[in-house]
Design a protein around this motif. Structure first.
Motif, PDB file in Angstrom:
ATOM      1  N   GLN A   1       0.823  -1.203   0.000  1.00  0.00           N
ATOM      2  CA  GLN A   1       0.000   0.000   0.000  1.00  0.00           C
ATOM      3  C   GLN A   1       0.860   1.257   0.000  1.00  0.00           C
ATOM      4  O   GLN A   1       0.409   2.320   0.385  1.00  0.00           O
ATOM      5  CB  GLN A   1      -0.933  -0.007   1.216  1.00  0.00           C
ATOM      6  CG  GLN A   1      -1.920  -1.152   1.214  1.00  0.00           C
ATOM      7  CD  GLN A   1      -2.857  -1.110   0.012  1.00  0.00           C
ATOM      8  OE1 GLN A   1      -3.435  -0.084  -0.300  1.00  0.00           O
ATOM      9  NE2 GLN A   1      -2.975  -2.224  -0.688  1.00  0.00           N
ATOM     10  N   TYR A   2       2.096   1.139  -0.392  1.00  0.00           N
ATOM     11  CA  TYR A   2       3.046   2.243  -0.335  1.00  0.00           C
ATOM     12  C   TYR A   2       3.602   2.545  -1.734  1.00  0.00           C
ATOM     13  O   TYR A   2       3.517   1.719  -2.634  1.00  0.00           O
ATOM     14  CB  TYR A   2       4.202   1.894   0.611  1.00  0.00           C
ATOM     15  CG  TYR A   2       4.845   0.573   0.283  1.00  0.00           C
ATOM     16  CD1 TYR A   2       5.859   0.491  -0.669  1.00  0.00           C
ATOM     17  CD2 TYR A   2       4.410  -0.599   0.888  1.00  0.00           C
ATOM     18  CE1 TYR A   2       6.417  -0.732  -1.002  1.00  0.00           C
ATOM     19  CE2 TYR A   2       4.974  -1.825   0.557  1.00  0.00           C
ATOM     20  CZ  TYR A   2       5.987  -1.883  -0.385  1.00  0.00           C
ATOM     21  OH  TYR A   2       6.537  -3.090  -0.717  1.00  0.00           O
TER      22      TYR A   2
ATOM     23  N   GLY B   1       1.245   1.267  -4.506  1.00  0.00           N
ATOM     24  CA  GLY B   1       0.075   1.575  -3.685  1.00  0.00           C
ATOM     25  C   GLY B   1      -0.821   2.620  -4.316  1.00  0.00           C
ATOM     26  O   GLY B   1      -2.046   2.504  -4.301  1.00  0.00           O
TER      27      GLY B   1
END
Length: 128
Positions: free
Chosen positions: A45-46, A50
């Motif tokens: 999620q980065y 992400g």
């Protein structure tokens, strides 16, 4: 095929672009073993991966409404200059939205989303 249905077809292609953009980045960042594996640890999620995942999810949250509105306009014979413009606003603002989200551009990305919703509302308005 009329103009609105053509925009619907292009919007399907745009959905595939969203999917492939994320798939290519996640393959590069996480590697073949992760993408071929069970992904028990969840999706990153980065970073760019992400942001592309969130952009894709956002597209898929709005696209069904667009698709149904276009199909209803066609079935109900309500296509007009308003629905054609609504389709174009939705599509092109969603095209712009993807790179804006990918590169983390604030405010303008949100403006693109608002314009896409305006396009959707224009199509919906023709149905009433």
């Amino acid at each position: 095929m009329n103009l609105e249905l053509q925009w619907l077809v292009w919007s399907i292609a745009l959905g595939l672009v969203h999917l492939m953009a994320y798939a290519c980045v996640i393959l590069k960042t996480e590697g073949v073993m992760w993408t071929a594996g069970p992904r028990d640890e969840g999706q990153p999620q980065y970073g760019l991966a992400g942001r592309l995942a969130r952009a894709q999810r956002n597209y898929m949250e709005t696209w069904p409404f667009f698709a149904v509105a276009v199909l209803l306009a066609h079935v109900m014979a309500r296509e007009s200059a308003q629905t054609a413009l609504g389709c174009q606003l939705y599509f092109w603002s969603r095209v712009i939205y993807l790179p804006l989200y990918a590169f983390g551009v604030r405010w303008v990305r949100s403006l693109a989303w608002v314009v896409s919703m305006l396009g959707l509302v224009m199509i919906l308005g023709a149905l009433f």
